[in-house]
Design a protein around this motif. Sequence first.
Motif, mmCIF file in Angstrom:
data_model
loop_
_atom_site.group_PDB
_atom_site.id
_atom_site.type_symbol
_atom_site.label_atom_id
_atom_site.label_comp_id
_atom_site.label_asym_id
_atom_site.label_seq_id
_atom_site.Cartn_x
_atom_site.Cartn_y
_atom_site.Cartn_z
ATOM 1 N N THR A 64 17.626 16.100 -16.233
ATOM 2 C CA THR A 64 16.508 15.211 -16.549
ATOM 3 C C THR A 64 15.855 14.678 -15.276
ATOM 4 O OG1 THR A 64 17.739 14.528 -18.479
ATOM 5 C CG2 THR A 64 15.821 13.225 -17.939
ATOM 6 N N MET A 65 16.692 14.258 -14.316
ATOM 7 C CA MET A 65 16.140 13.719 -13.077
ATOM 8 C C MET A 65 15.329 14.770 -12.327
ATOM 9 S SD MET A 65 16.725 10.626 -12.897
ATOM 10 C CE MET A 65 16.761 10.425 -14.652
ATOM 11 N N LEU A 66 15.747 16.035 -12.459
ATOM 12 C CA LEU A 66 15.031 17.103 -11.764
ATOM 13 C C LEU A 66 13.716 17.428 -12.456
ATOM 14 C CD1 LEU A 66 17.940 19.551 -10.878
ATOM 15 C CD2 LEU A 66 16.545 18.228 -9.303
ATOM 16 N N VAL A 67 13.732 17.417 -13.772
ATOM 17 C CA VAL A 67 12.566 17.902 -14.515
ATOM 18 C C VAL A 67 11.630 16.762 -14.918
ATOM 19 C CG1 VAL A 67 11.798 19.258 -16.488
ATOM 20 C CG2 VAL A 67 13.952 19.812 -15.369
ATOM 21 N N ARG A 68 12.199 15.733 -15.510
ATOM 22 C CA ARG A 68 11.391 14.595 -15.941
ATOM 23 C C ARG A 68 12.144 13.307 -15.648
ATOM 24 N NH1 ARG A 68 6.989 14.121 -18.790
ATOM 25 N NH2 ARG A 68 7.628 12.061 -19.420
ATOM 26 N N PRO A 69 11.964 12.779 -14.421
ATOM 27 C CA PRO A 69 12.753 11.604 -14.018
ATOM 28 C C PRO A 69 12.624 10.416 -14.969
ATOM 29 C CG PRO A 69 11.515 12.477 -12.165
ATOM 30 C CD PRO A 69 11.059 13.238 -13.364
ATOM 31 N N MET A 70 11.536 10.366 -15.744
ATOM 32 C CA MET A 70 11.384 9.253 -16.678
ATOM 33 C C MET A 70 12.026 9.553 -18.028
ATOM 34 S SD MET A 70 9.471 6.747 -15.331
ATOM 35 C CE MET A 70 8.502 5.998 -16.631
ATOM 36 N N GLY A 71 12.636 10.735 -18.175
ATOM 37 C CA GLY A 71 13.231 11.097 -19.452
ATOM 38 C C GLY A 71 12.248 11.868 -20.318
ATOM 39 N N VAL A 72 12.801 12.453 -21.404
ATOM 40 C CA VAL A 72 11.996 13.365 -22.233
ATOM 41 C C VAL A 72 10.717 12.682 -22.726
ATOM 42 C CG1 VAL A 72 11.965 14.796 -24.316
ATOM 43 C CG2 VAL A 72 14.037 14.654 -22.931
ATOM 44 N N LEU A 73 10.853 11.502 -23.315
ATOM 45 C CA LEU A 73 9.664 10.822 -23.838
ATOM 46 C C LEU A 73 9.232 9.676 -22.919
ATOM 47 C CD1 LEU A 73 10.580 10.573 -27.640
ATOM 48 C CD2 LEU A 73 9.291 12.343 -26.469
ATOM 49 N N GLY A 74 9.771 9.680 -21.715
ATOM 50 C CA GLY A 74 9.558 8.528 -20.842
ATOM 51 C C GLY A 74 8.133 8.391 -20.339
ATOM 52 N N GLY A 75 7.698 7.150 -20.184
ATOM 53 C CA GLY A 75 6.416 6.877 -19.543
ATOM 54 C C GLY A 75 5.188 7.104 -20.408
ATOM 55 N N PHE A 76 5.367 7.621 -21.640
ATOM 56 C CA PHE A 76 4.196 7.796 -22.494
ATOM 57 C C PHE A 76 3.833 6.474 -23.141
ATOM 58 C CE2 PHE A 76 5.978 12.241 -23.174
ATOM 59 C CZ PHE A 76 5.235 12.760 -22.126
ATOM 60 N N ASN A 77 2.569 6.128 -23.050
ATOM 61 C CA ASN A 77 2.124 4.917 -23.733
ATOM 62 C C ASN A 77 1.093 5.340 -24.765
ATOM 63 O OD1 ASN A 77 0.853 2.512 -24.524
ATOM 64 N ND2 ASN A 77 1.406 1.536 -22.606
ATOM 65 N N LEU A 78 1.533 5.399 -26.021
ATOM 66 C CA LEU A 78 0.675 5.956 -27.080
ATOM 67 C C LEU A 78 -0.572 5.112 -27.296
ATOM 68 C CD1 LEU A 78 3.354 7.122 -29.643
ATOM 69 C CD2 LEU A 78 2.198 8.428 -27.869
ATOM 70 N N ARG A 79 -0.439 3.793 -27.078
ATOM 71 C CA ARG A 79 -1.595 2.931 -27.269
ATOM 72 C C ARG A 79 -2.688 3.291 -26.250
ATOM 73 N NH1 ARG A 79 -2.726 -2.344 -25.579
ATOM 74 N NH2 ARG A 79 -0.891 -2.105 -24.291
ATOM 75 N N HIS A 80 -2.242 3.532 -25.006
ATOM 76 C CA HIS A 80 -3.214 3.937 -23.987
ATOM 77 C C HIS A 80 -3.882 5.246 -24.364
ATOM 78 C CE1 HIS A 80 -1.060 1.412 -20.651
ATOM 79 N NE2 HIS A 80 -1.760 0.685 -21.498
ATOM 80 N N ILE A 81 -3.093 6.174 -24.861
ATOM 81 C CA ILE A 81 -3.659 7.481 -25.226
ATOM 82 C C ILE A 81 -4.685 7.305 -26.344
ATOM 83 C CG2 ILE A 81 -3.115 9.757 -26.181
ATOM 84 C CD1 ILE A 81 -0.365 9.476 -24.813
ATOM 85 N N ARG A 82 -4.361 6.451 -27.322
ATOM 86 C CA ARG A 82 -5.329 6.194 -28.407
ATOM 87 C C ARG A 82 -6.600 5.575 -27.846
ATOM 88 N NH1 ARG A 82 -0.817 5.089 -31.599
ATOM 89 N NH2 ARG A 82 -0.783 2.894 -31.020
ATOM 90 N N GLN A 83 -6.430 4.625 -26.935
ATOM 91 C CA GLN A 83 -7.611 3.996 -26.348
ATOM 92 C C GLN A 83 -8.459 5.023 -25.606
ATOM 93 O OE1 GLN A 83 -5.699 0.982 -23.992
ATOM 94 N NE2 GLN A 83 -5.953 -0.584 -25.563
ATOM 95 N N GLN A 84 -7.773 5.897 -24.869
ATOM 96 C CA GLN A 84 -8.526 6.904 -24.118
ATOM 97 C C GLN A 84 -9.231 7.880 -25.053
ATOM 98 O OE1 GLN A 84 -5.286 8.138 -21.647
ATOM 99 N NE2 GLN A 84 -5.514 6.340 -20.344
ATOM 100 N N MET A 85 -8.645 8.103 -26.235
ATOM 101 C CA MET A 85 -9.281 8.991 -27.218
ATOM 102 C C MET A 85 -10.375 8.257 -27.985
ATOM 103 S SD MET A 85 -5.823 10.684 -28.720
ATOM 104 C CE MET A 85 -6.563 11.629 -30.051
ATOM 105 N N GLY A 86 -10.464 6.950 -27.756
ATOM 106 C CA GLY A 86 -11.494 6.175 -28.450
ATOM 107 C C GLY A 86 -11.127 5.851 -29.887
ATOM 108 N N ILE A 87 -9.829 5.886 -30.222
ATOM 109 C CA ILE A 87 -9.451 5.572 -31.604
ATOM 110 C C ILE A 87 -8.511 4.373 -31.647
ATOM 111 C CG2 ILE A 87 -9.780 7.878 -32.554
ATOM 112 C CD1 ILE A 87 -6.755 8.309 -32.180
ATOM 113 N N GLY A 88 -8.542 3.569 -30.583
ATOM 114 C CA GLY A 88 -7.652 2.407 -30.537
ATOM 115 C C GLY A 88 -8.031 1.357 -31.564
ATOM 116 N N LYS A 89 -7.081 0.486 -31.858
ATOM 117 C CA LYS A 89 -7.303 -0.576 -32.837
ATOM 118 C C LYS A 89 -8.459 -1.478 -32.402
ATOM 119 C CE LYS A 89 -3.588 -3.103 -33.742
ATOM 120 N NZ LYS A 89 -2.402 -3.735 -34.122
ATOM 121 N N GLU A 90 -8.462 -1.804 -31.097
ATOM 122 C CA GLU A 90 -9.489 -2.709 -30.587
ATOM 123 C C GLU A 90 -10.869 -2.089 -30.730
ATOM 124 O OE1 GLU A 90 -6.859 -1.745 -28.864
ATOM 125 O OE2 GLU A 90 -5.739 -3.508 -28.173
#
Lengths: 255, 335, 292
Positions: free
Chosen positions: B298-324
């Motif tokens: 894991t440290m070699l391939v994805r130091p933050m872990g398999v699902l690490g560091g993903f912020n789904l809210r940010h991704i939604r905001q960037q896609m323009g479909i956020g709650k706000e």
Amino acid sequence: MSSVVLRTENVTQRFGGLCAVSNASIEVREGEIVGIIGPNGAGKSTLFNDITGLYTPTEGKIYFYDQDITGKKPYEITKLGLARTFQNIRLFPTMTVLENVMLGAHCRTKANLLDVVLHTRRNKKEEQDIRERALDILRITELYDFRYNYATSLPYGMQRRLEFARAIASNPKILMFDEPAAGMNEEETQDLNVFIKKLQDMGYTILLIEHDMKLVMNICERIYVLDHGALISHGTPEQIRSDPRVIEAYLGKEE
Amino acid sequence: MARKILQGWAKWEKYINAFLLLVAVVFPILFTRPYLINVGVMCLIYVLLSLSLNILTGYMGITGLGWAGFFGIGAYTAAILATRFQVNFLLTFLAAAVVSAIFGLIIGLPTLKLSGRYIAIVTMAFCEIMRTLEVNLDGLTRGSRGIPNIPKIGFGEFNFSRTVQYYLILAIVVLTMIVITRLMNSRVGRGILSVKDDDIAASAMGVNPFRYKVMTFAIAAMFAGLAGAFYAHYIGFIDPTSFTFDQSTIIISMTIIGGLGNVMGSVLGAVTLTVLPEILRPLMDVRQIVYGVLMVITMLVRPMGVLGGFNLRHIRQQMGIGKEEKARELSSTEN
Amino acid sequence: MFLQQVFNGLTIGMTYALVAVGFSMVYGVLELANFANGAFYILAPYILFLMFSSMSWGLLPAIILAIIVTGVVGALMDHFILATIRKNKAPVSSSMVATLGVSTVITNGLIAIFGSDTKPIPSNVGIDSIHISTAILTGTQVLIIIAAVIIMVVLSLIVYKTKLGSAMRSIAQNGTAARMMGVNVNSIITITFFIGSACAAIAGAMTSMYYGSVDTMLYFSVSVKTFASVILGGIGSVPGAMLGGMLIGMLETFITGYVTSAYRDTISFMIIIVLLIVRPTGLLGQKKITKV
């Protein structure tokens, strides 16, 4: 005469045997744009760090509106109304542009653990207010379109502007910029010039450290010159330009 | 490709979460064998532990190595209260959480002023101190003989069935996830992230890094203590061997491999690493080795872990479909 | 009794000092707490056990093999794992977790191969015991003290007097600058890992000979004593690590001898925590100035 926002009194900072700043006394009055210049290693950043609480001066006092802030922690000083930017930009990479600015308002908001977990009405209202305010600041700094991008994904010039935006969000009395024009080209520096003037018109007092002589001479009303940790000159841009000590210490060497 | 999946996940997150919850709810109805429900409960206990450590390591960026120490404090607090003073489980849970949080403060206050590099070592030392105390404070903990006959979860003479206990821990886990999500999407969460990203800049922007570190440490310890209390009542017997450094390694493996700074990462990590050795029985003996190898990979391939560091809210905001965004559109059409 | 305690404390202290120096050198160049160091410490005695008991090698060749193999394992860990993590620009904590992973694999691998019971290690080194009044300094103790002193002197010379050492120190101060000055940073770091792991191996081999046995439980206790030693001496300081190791060994022996053995291992942990509160820079460490 308008009141003094910030004043240092014989500030001296030693690191081991090295004396980075010695006996520096400066003052900044309300509504002014003041510059600190000096060759590399003159102790400008150290003085800045003393004022903003990152270091505690070995000797001397620092006053913010007559309140002694010597040795206070950075977050306490920020809360009093003093915000800064950094020479090598320090944004929060895992937060979006908008969140970076919202974080800037941290010391002006109150939501605590309980509000947050229970999602109280007060928390919702505050969150919405702070969001609106952050968005306003982003409009002023022309970063609105990038609000959901990650802060460090922005190009260099915009990152600098985002640091300004974040500092403004803390609602400061005085803004302190550490080499704001570093790494900027001619045109960007020109924009910066206009932007800082705009901030002054909005009522902010500004203290800046700068290498770019043109910027300093253009916008600063008063200038302090540091060399080897000591203040060697002080005055209006015209006075500084013609001061032989400054020319010898700084301009003479550079050009 | 990866981006597409991520966007899809972000877009359908609500439904995916609802589906996962549904799976968790019907699991004991479909699989009634006690062994399977038991595996389910152990998964959920580890999810809770992994979530608690994720608060500290994932969001706050402080590597907590001796996490079994807080797990043990919770377990012993609950076990002692329940066996000696016949305290009801509701109160033992509460006490375990509080005591564990207090220990978090005791450890955090003096040491979190220092730079982060010592914390891993300090927490490791703390776990061992706790284990030594558990072994040696015979009068309180019965030493290495352990505490047997811890009352099952229930009221008076009435004990909850295994299935009800499963639902109880499921409810605790879901609540914890809600608390973490709310926390991280708030002023306090921004403070935590800013300190992790750059504590000098955070301090200059008015955040007190020390206060945030201590607070986060105590909250994280609290959830670990809660997991310990549930564990003690559920298993009915505890001894110091359950709270060793090996146990700590298991917990941190789950948190890191699953994904730092992502609640679903903890679910993925804890469930996978609990179920895997159960499915591959021969793995049981070498399961620590497997964890170690996975940790290095894991440290070699994805130091933050398999699902690490993903912020789904940010991704939604960037896609323009956020709650706000939706709220904004709504208010602009009203005007 | 008192003199005997001093001898025993000195012996144990020497071995701690040795591991701590190796750990400290690695910490110096990378700011990395190498959790695999304790695993290297127990790897060596198991190689010794294998070579000596199963292959009936002589003691000296077995020790040399154990040291070289362990050193190489440490260098390989850096070359194949940690160097890659550095190249990916992941934070130091990722490297730390990777070393934790490596140590988990090594210790549990040893359990899987040799079982978790205690293995005998020959302790007759062919040196006569020395009697000083009522106290006895056994042959193994003499060997440990002499060997440790020699190795630490050599290490100090390497760090402070050679080109390799100045390269190490330049990396410790500023990796980027060192690279620009033409220092091959990655190979220096790998060499440092070799030396650090070899130190752990020597200490592990000698300690197992001193006790006449080895088991995997030693991993944990030595890891924490290493941490305690370097924190006591001042993290990143080579002389500090030596001093810290000696003091921890002495303290532990005296407390076991005069107070109780129940809390022997806890003492180091207590020291870590108390010291970090009272004097976080350790005895010989220096405070770092935050640069902004």
